[in-house]
Design an enzyme around this catalytic site. Structure first.
Site, PDB file in Angstrom:
ATOM      1  N   HIS A   1      -5.592   4.667   2.177  1.00 27.12           N
ATOM      2  CA  HIS A   1      -4.379   4.544   2.988  1.00 27.12           C
ATOM      3  C   HIS A   1      -3.942   5.934   3.457  1.00 27.12           C
ATOM      4  O   HIS A   1      -4.072   6.909   2.717  1.00 27.12           O
ATOM      5  CB  HIS A   1      -3.262   3.876   2.180  1.00 27.12           C
ATOM      6  CG  HIS A   1      -2.128   3.436   3.037  1.00 27.12           C
ATOM      7  ND1 HIS A   1      -1.173   4.314   3.481  1.00 27.12           N
ATOM      8  CD2 HIS A   1      -1.821   2.236   3.580  1.00 27.12           C
ATOM      9  CE1 HIS A   1      -0.311   3.648   4.252  1.00 27.12           C
ATOM     10  NE2 HIS A   1      -0.677   2.393   4.325  1.00 27.12           N
TER      11      HIS A   1
ATOM     12  N   GLU B   1      -1.151   7.243   3.606  1.00 32.47           N
ATOM     13  CA  GLU B   1      -0.183   7.893   2.701  1.00 32.47           C
ATOM     14  C   GLU B   1      -0.896   8.558   1.525  1.00 32.47           C
ATOM     15  O   GLU B   1      -0.493   9.629   1.072  1.00 32.47           O
ATOM     16  CB  GLU B   1       0.846   6.851   2.223  1.00 32.47           C
ATOM     17  CG  GLU B   1       1.793   6.466   3.357  1.00 32.47           C
ATOM     18  CD  GLU B   1       2.336   5.044   3.288  1.00 32.47           C
ATOM     19  OE1 GLU B   1       2.267   4.405   2.222  1.00 32.47           O
ATOM     20  OE2 GLU B   1       2.829   4.567   4.335  1.00 32.47           O
TER      21      GLU B   1
ATOM     22  N   SER C   1       3.454  -1.657  11.465  1.00 36.88           N
ATOM     23  CA  SER C   1       4.600  -2.388  12.026  1.00 36.88           C
ATOM     24  C   SER C   1       4.247  -3.806  12.475  1.00 36.88           C
ATOM     25  O   SER C   1       4.784  -4.295  13.466  1.00 36.88           O
ATOM     26  CB  SER C   1       5.248  -1.583  13.158  1.00 36.88           C
ATOM     27  OG  SER C   1       5.722  -0.331  12.675  1.00 36.88           O
TER      28      SER C   1
ATOM     29  N   GLY D   1       5.348   2.102   9.617  1.00 36.32           N
ATOM     30  CA  GLY D   1       6.744   2.253   9.211  1.00 36.32           C
ATOM     31  C   GLY D   1       7.647   2.786  10.311  1.00 36.32           C
ATOM     32  O   GLY D   1       8.783   3.175  10.052  1.00 36.32           O
TER      33      GLY D   1
ATOM     34  N   GLY E   1       6.267  -3.108   5.407  1.00 34.86           N
ATOM     35  CA  GLY E   1       7.667  -3.544   5.309  1.00 34.86           C
ATOM     36  C   GLY E   1       7.884  -5.043   5.386  1.00 34.86           C
ATOM     37  O   GLY E   1       8.624  -5.614   4.567  1.00 34.86           O
TER      38      GLY E   1
ATOM     39  N   ASN F   1       0.990  -4.904   1.768  1.00 33.38           N
ATOM     40  CA  ASN F   1       0.913  -3.654   1.003  1.00 33.38           C
ATOM     41  C   ASN F   1       2.347  -3.289   0.654  1.00 33.38           C
ATOM     42  O   ASN F   1       3.087  -2.816   1.510  1.00 33.38           O
ATOM     43  CB  ASN F   1       0.248  -2.553   1.838  1.00 33.38           C
ATOM     44  CG  ASN F   1       0.278  -1.203   1.134  1.00 33.38           C
ATOM     45  OD1 ASN F   1       0.633  -1.112  -0.046  1.00 33.38           O
ATOM     46  ND2 ASN F   1      -0.085  -0.146   1.844  1.00 33.38           N
TER      47      ASN F   1
ATOM     48  N   GLU G   1      -5.254   1.340  10.764  1.00 31.98           N
ATOM     49  CA  GLU G   1      -3.818   1.583  10.734  1.00 31.98           C
ATOM     50  C   GLU G   1      -3.503   2.915  11.416  1.00 31.98           C
ATOM     51  O   GLU G   1      -3.576   3.972  10.779  1.00 31.98           O
ATOM     52  CB  GLU G   1      -3.326   1.652   9.282  1.00 31.98           C
ATOM     53  CG  GLU G   1      -3.581   0.393   8.487  1.00 31.98           C
ATOM     54  CD  GLU G   1      -2.588   0.253   7.340  1.00 31.98           C
ATOM     55  OE1 GLU G   1      -1.893  -0.761   7.315  1.00 31.98           O
ATOM     56  OE2 GLU G   1      -2.483   1.168   6.500  1.00 31.98           O
TER      57      GLU G   1
ATOM     58  N   LYS H   1       3.414  -0.992  -1.215  1.00 33.91           N
ATOM     59  CA  LYS H   1       3.623   0.443  -1.472  1.00 33.91           C
ATOM     60  C   LYS H   1       4.436   0.591  -2.761  1.00 33.91           C
ATOM     61  O   LYS H   1       4.246  -0.212  -3.673  1.00 33.91           O
ATOM     62  CB  LYS H   1       4.277   1.099  -0.256  1.00 33.91           C
ATOM     63  CG  LYS H   1       3.517   0.750   1.036  1.00 33.91           C
ATOM     64  CD  LYS H   1       3.901   1.547   2.235  1.00 33.91           C
ATOM     65  CE  LYS H   1       3.044   1.101   3.416  1.00 33.91           C
ATOM     66  NZ  LYS H   1       3.296   1.851   4.638  1.00 33.91           N
TER      67      LYS H   1
HETATM   68  P1  13P Z   1       4.406  -1.070   7.952  1.00 30.63           P
HETATM   69  O1  13P Z   1       3.989  -2.516   8.176  1.00 30.63           O
HETATM   70  O2  13P Z   1       5.656  -0.949   7.144  1.00 30.63           O
HETATM   71  O3  13P Z   1       4.415  -0.310   9.219  1.00 30.63           O
HETATM   72  O4  13P Z   1       3.264  -0.421   7.029  1.00 30.63           O
HETATM   73  C1  13P Z   1       1.955  -0.579   7.402  1.00 30.63           C
HETATM   74  C2  13P Z   1       1.085  -0.110   6.301  1.00 30.63           C
HETATM   75  O5  13P Z   1       1.013   1.070   6.016  1.00 30.63           O
HETATM   76  C3  13P Z   1       0.333  -1.116   5.542  1.00 30.63           C
HETATM   77  O6  13P Z   1      -0.610  -0.526   4.724  1.00 30.63           O
END
Ligand code: 13P
Length: 252
Positions: free
Chosen positions: A96, A98, A214, A174, A236, A11, A168, A13
């Protein structure tokens, strides 16, 4: 051992321009060729045409990060399933945390999106997960079950056997604070149990449940080897070729 194919889904983002995205996928397809995992890149809308073209003939599938549930109409700034499907999109990430937090997405909206995605022949990757407060309050299971139950309302058994759910935990996104294998497995097992309650064991055995938060080159192998974790939704680490390659090839 289940028959479920492990999925390594990135992802991105709001990262990478269309040009950077194509360059990345051109490299990734060499690294991912022949991988045993299913490889997915979840890219910004504007990167989809280039990425879909670059991924043609490779084992990389393309995901969008959002969609509107209506087919067309006066919804400024939105994108429909038909538009994504025409570009060759395979998966759509919905719900998600976010999007729930910053853009007010509700469980009901996520349910409408899931239906529209499936009706157009694509597959939703439905995200769920608790906040740190909810974990500390001991309501993780209730919260995640509620989110997933509403997301799946009205879907057929056939649909649910094809779709993907991503657990998640918000506190792990993150932050570099990955859930332990056991914490991730516990909630993924709760989700599979819910699917079994709603649709029966045969469907629950087919539905893929990912862990996200993560995930990195070091922890992917042990997370993905847990019985109820069928891969990862990776933020990430999916932006870096080396790290994502290692996640894709976690079994080596
Ligand atoms: P990270 O792997 O950066 O923690 O993000 C996870 C995520 O939100 C994937 O959708």
């Amino acid at each position: 051992m289940s028959n479920r194919v492990i999925m390594a889904a990135g992802n991105w983002k709001m990262n990478k321009t269309p040009k950077e995205a194509v360059e990345f996928v051109n490299e990734l397809k060499k690294l991912a060729a022949g991988a045993k995992s299913e490889v997915v890149v979840g890219v910004p809308f504007v990167c989809i045409p280039g990425v879909a073209e670059a991924a043609k003939g490779s084992n990389i599938k393309v995901a969008a990060q959002n969609v509107h549930w209506e087919a067309s109409g006066a919804y400024t700034g939105e994108v429909s399933c038909g538009m994504l499907k025409e570009l060759g999109v395979d998966y759509v990430i919905i719900g998600h945390s976010e999007r729930r937090e910053y853009f007010g997405e509700t469980d009901e909206m996520i349910n409408k999106k899931a239906k529209a995605i499936l009706a157009s022949g694509m597959i939703p990757i439905i995200c769920c997960g608790e906040s740190l407060t909810q974990r500390e309050q001991g309501v993780t299971a209730e919260h995640v079950r509620y989110q997933v139950k509403i997301a799946l309302l009205g879907l057929s058994a056939e649909d649910v056997s094809r779709l993907v759910i991503a657990y998640e935990p918000i506190w792990a996104i993150g932050t570099g604070k990955t859930a332990t294998d056991e914490q991730a497995e516990e909630v993924c097992a709760i989700i599979r149990q819910l699917v079994a309650e709603l649709y029966g064991n045969d469907v629950a055995e087919k539905t893929r449940i990912l862990y996200g938060g993560s995930v990195n080159a070091q922890n992917a192998k042990s997370l993905f080897s847990m019985p109820n974790i069928d891969g990862g939704l990776v933020g990430g680490a999916s932006l870096k070729l080396n790290a994502f390659e290692k996640i894709i090839k976690h079994y080596e």
